[in-house]
Design an enzyme around this catalytic site. Structure first.
Site, short mmCIF file in Angstrom:
data_model
loop_
_atom_site.label_atom_id
_atom_site.label_comp_id
_atom_site.label_asym_id
_atom_site.label_seq_id
_atom_site.Cartn_x
_atom_site.Cartn_y
_atom_site.Cartn_z
N ARG A 51 -0.32 -9.52 10.76
CA ARG A 51 0.96 -8.88 11.10
C ARG A 51 2.10 -9.88 10.96
O ARG A 51 3.27 -9.50 10.91
CB ARG A 51 0.98 -8.35 12.54
N ASP A 103 -4.48 8.33 2.75
CA ASP A 103 -4.04 7.03 3.27
C ASP A 103 -5.07 6.53 4.29
O ASP A 103 -5.75 7.34 4.93
CB ASP A 103 -2.68 7.23 3.95
N GLU A 104 -5.19 5.23 4.46
CA GLU A 104 -6.08 4.66 5.48
C GLU A 104 -7.49 5.25 5.41
O GLU A 104 -8.05 5.66 6.42
CB GLU A 104 -5.50 4.91 6.89
N GLN A 117 -9.51 -3.69 7.56
CA GLN A 117 -8.65 -3.25 8.65
C GLN A 117 -9.20 -2.03 9.35
O GLN A 117 -8.47 -1.29 10.00
CB GLN A 117 -7.24 -2.97 8.14
N LYS A 170 0.81 -1.21 0.00
CA LYS A 170 0.00 0.00 0.00
C LYS A 170 0.86 1.27 0.00
O LYS A 170 0.67 2.16 -0.83
CB LYS A 170 -0.90 -0.03 1.24
N THR A 171 1.78 1.30 0.94
CA THR A 171 2.61 2.51 1.05
C THR A 171 3.47 2.69 -0.19
O THR A 171 3.69 3.80 -0.66
CB THR A 171 3.49 2.43 2.31
#
Length: 836
Positions: free
Chosen positions: A665, A272-273, A312, A84-85
């Site tokens: 994670r 983002d997010e 998420q 994503k980043t």
DNA sequence: GTCCCAGAATTTTTT
DNA sequence: ATTCTGGGAC
């Protein structure tokens, strides 16, 4: 060299927009370019065409599409570990490289400072230069501050307004509540602060809050108090965090011309997010991203790119609206939705387990992560059981040390690659205690932050008051810290004096010492305080700020106060104060430092130390570890009872997403734990395994036999007789699959808390070569509430090992509700009790 | 004004 | 059970 950035002026704050992409000067450019090209020139052009910029290579097709789809609204649904980043940063790099916009024309919003910092770093890396040239990359709040400082007067503030944190807000509200003559015990300020926060998250002014909400607090005074609060903020020239979003919204709505300027300015918007945005943030974004058709009828393209993962979304409880991401396509017609599902982080077992779990949620857009990595050596997700939380901590510690010494292949693992992720922070303590005993390095992530510590906040209040004499909250905080004999009475007099004249309290203090309103003792003390601040303010311009800060702390007696304090934490506090001064060095001025601190509240951890990380699931979002331990998978704790009570099905789904975040994670190894007994509020409660365990796919999960090789209940100890009747395993799960799994090793588990069975990890073979080839969950769903006849009946007298004797008052499957003589009413699995 | 004891609260966290 | 807060007593 060929990264495409050679001629991007990175520090150009406001360049004229360029129409055309910046073409790298090519040898073929010349008179003949564009017309009849020479062969060599054409070959070179073709070569240049074929060669993609460095930053694009290595992206998979979906990532690349997400990077290159620059026009119009784009929603990138980026699953955990799908890059994503990388997409976000590369997209920005691409916008810059193609000359579509200058750095100052890109608005990029994140939620945390950490995320913003990371993005800056990575863009800098991609671009090979500094990123100071991205002035509009930051958190919603920091960008809000920037907008407000520019246009403060449009919302009735002056541009040097103060930003109040939660602590300030609560104290302020408390004053208001008391001023209204409301019992602040019955109506806690903290609670009202939370209510205001909730309203602001929804973008509601005092006039807009629902009548019910308004009535809910202080006998219907909710709206009145909210209004009073806003007025007080204005008179203090202050903002709370919510205002940092709401004031810009108000400003844009009331000043379309200002909004239009920003429409022109921000050619590309990235978020983002996105799944974490609340309503206010959503309104803020809509204002900036949705441009009305201009007079000519030609719409400006909305170059908005939101990146997020509905699976998420774990911050619903603080106002995040998953709905924002779910309805993106409706909000922005013609939006392109790109799913990133190729996972680069975890093994297929981990992805399989997480994916199967999250599939139990209904409200989701639906993604399935996959990976190409198929290593037969990959471990399945392991589920462990333990008697109680103490044993859980001990067993996890043991496992960690085992990995540290070397796993099955002999590989030694770093503690840095392991993490323990808990649902609630009280779970941390047991691990800490255990690790201290073991001498195992650990670090707790999250905890109370540096800038929230008492001594830091006190010191900051001094600094604030020197820079902003009107900061009454700062004044009240430190006027009698250290003790100067200025108690309630004096402060109240001063307060009234200031309010009557509508001046700041420090100014009021300066006035009042000229009068005889105060007793001589108080008057003298106040006189000294005023003189101190006058002196420090005089030094503000010409004294190096770190020096001044030290001087303030020393001359005020604040340092001495802690030096004279003989409590255990005093030395630590002094150390923290030193650290505070040290961290100021990186800033130009005291003022600059204050600005930084009000928004950026993190302290950096010591990265050098090899240590296991302990943190909550919430703070683990975005991180990854080789090995992840997830303790406390029990009903009531995870999913948390309160989430269920207050959030219903939505609450459960959020808990499930949290479980999903936890599992994803892990890169290589993921260990889940549940215990049969947990101490909650000091009382031992017997607990049931989390329903989430039942929702895991057997194919990717194995159940670890209770491994008593972990110290404690060693061979033949009291443990054997103590627990062999409990048989938590055979009764923990009412489901056939689990029972079958247990059946396979009945003998081994008969005394599963007592014998030393050494390394024992048993595989449940369903799904692949298991005896029936059936999957557990098919049956689980059907039988989630077991109707098997219990071996007990209501009214039976029973004995529980922890709670003693009691009578059964209700039976639900294998779950008994028992009124214990001593421990009160508890819900207990029937395996834990026997007839009395 | 300071100190001590009793009672309450105890999911998750950013800004 | 434990920690923190607030009120009341000295």
């Amino acid at each position: 060299m060929s990264n495409g950035f050679d001629d991007i002026p990175f520090f150009d704050e406001e360049p004229a927009p360029r129409k055309k992409p910046v073409a790298a000067p090519s040898p073929s450019s010349g008179p003949s370019a564009g017309g009849g090209l020479g062969i060599a020139a054409r070959a070179m052009a073709a070569r240049d065409q074929a060669r993609q910029p460095d930053y694009l290579s290595g992206l998979n097709p979906e990532q690349r599409e997400a990077v290159e789809t620059l026009d119009g609204p784009v929603l990138v649904l980026a699953g955990a570990g799908t890059g994503k980043t990388r997409v976000l940063t590369t997209r920005i790099a691409h916008i810059l490289a193609t000359g579509r916009a200058f750095p100052s024309q890109i608005l990029a919003v994140t939620f945390t400072n950490k995320a913003a910092r990371e993005m800056k770093e990575r863009i800098g890396h991609l671009v090979g230069g500094q990123v100071e040239g991205m002035p509009w990359l930051g958190t919603f709040h920091s960008i809000g501050v920037k907008l407000l400082r520019r246009h403060a007067e449009l919302v009735g503030l002056s541009s040097d307004f103060t930003i109040l944190d939660t602590d300030d807000v609560v104290r302020l509200i408390k004053q208001l509540i008391q001023a209204e003559g409301i019992d602040d015990k019955r109506w806690p300020a903290k609670q009202f602060a939370a209510m205001i926060d909730g309203w602001k998250n929804k973008g509601l002014d005092p006039a807009q809050i629902p009548e019910g909400d308004a009535r809910a607090f202080a006998n219907g005074k909710g709206r009145e108090l909210y209004t009073a609060y806003q007025n007080r903020l204005k008179s203090l020239n202050a903002c709370d965090f919510g205002d940092l979003l709401l004031h810009p919204i108000r400003m844009f709505r009331a000043n379309p011309d200002v909004l239009r300027d920003y429409h022109q300015k921000f050619r590309y918007i990235l978020v983002d997010e996105y799944q974490d945005t609340n309503t206010a943030q959503y309104m803020w974004l809509r204002l900036l991203a949705q441009r009305p058709a201009s007079a000519g009828g030609k719409n400006e393209p909305v170059n908005l790119c939101c990146v997020g993962d509905d699976d998420q979304s774990i911050y619903g409880w603080r106002g995040a609206e998953v709905d924002n991401i779910l309805r993106f396509e409706k909000d922005f017609p013609g939006a392109k939705v790109i799913k990133l599902e190729r996972n680069y982080r975890s093994t297929e077992h981990i992805l399989g387990a997480a994916g199967h779990l999250i599939a139990h949620n209904e409200g989701r857009l639906g993604k399935t992560l996959f990976t190409d990595r198929t290593d037969p050596d990959d471990e399945k997700v392991v589920v462990h059981a333990a008697w109680d939380s103490e044993e859980e901590a001990r067993a996890v510690g043991e496992e960690i040390e085992r990995l540290q010494r070397g796993d099955a292949t002999g590989r030694k693992h770093n503690l840095n690659d392991m993490a323990i992720l808990v649902r609630a922070s009280f779970q941390m303590r047991e691990f800490e205690d255990r690790f201290v005993t073991l001498g195992l390095n650990y670090r707790v992530i999250g905890g109370p932050r540096f800038y929230e510590r008492l001594e830091i906040r006190d010191a900051m209040a001094y600094f604030r008051l020197v820079c902003q004499p009107a900061d009454d909250l700062a004044f009240e905080r430190i006027v009698n810290t250290p003790k100067r004999g200025l108690g309630d009475t004096t402060i109240r007099t001063l307060h009234d004096y200031a309010r009557a004249r509508d001046i700041p309290m420090l100014a009021a203090a300066a006035d009042i010492i000229e009068t005889d309103e105060l007793k001589p003792k108080a008057r003298k003390a106040l006189f000294d305080v005023v003189a101190d601040f006058r002196r420090w303010q005089g030094l503000l311009e010409n004294t190096p700020h770190t020096e001044l800060a030290e001087q303030i702390l020393d001359e005020s007696g604040y340092t001495a106060m802690w030096q004279n304090d003989k409590s255990a934490e005093a030395p630590g506090r002094l150390e923290n104060l030193k650290e505070l001064i040290r961290s100021m060095e990186a800033f130009e001025s005291l003022r600059g430092f204050l600005e930084h601190v009000s928004l950026v509240m993190d302290a950096e951890q010591n990265e050098d130390l090899d240590a296991v990380s302990i943190m909550t699931l919430h703070s683990a979002k975005g991180l990854e570890f080789d090995t992840v331990f997830l303790p406390g998978w029990e009903e009531g704790l995870f999913p948390h009872q309160r989430a269920l009570d207050e959030g219903g099905r939505a609450g459960l789904e959020e808990e499930r997403r949290l479980a999903y975040v936890g599992i994803t994670r892990a890169k290589r190894r993921c260990h889940l734990w549940f215990v049969s007994n947990r101490r909650i509020h000091g009382l031992w409660q017997s607990t049931m395994p989390s329903r989430f365990l039942d929702e895991l796919p057997p194919m990717h999960v194995e159940v670890a036999e209770v491994d008593t090789s972990y110290g404690g209940y060693g061979r033949g100890g009291y443990g054997q007789s103590r627990f062999d009747k409990a048989e938590p395993f055979t009764n923990s799960y009412s489901t056939p699959g689990w029972k079958r799994a247990q059946q396979n090793r009945t003998d081994a588990t008969r005394d599963n808390w007592g014998t030393r069975s050494g390394h024992a990890v048993e595989r449940i073979g369903y799904g692949e070569s298991g005896p029936r080839g059936r999957t557990i969950e098919g049956e689980l769903v059907a039988k989630s509430t077991s109707t098997e006849p219990s071996r007990f009946a209501v009214g039976d007298r029973v004995f529980h090992i922890k709670f003693g004797n009691g009578n059964i008052s209700a039976i639900e499957g294998n779950k008994l509700t028992i009124d214990f003589d001593r421990a009160g009413q508890k819900r207990v699995l029937d395996g834990f009790v026997e007839r009395a």
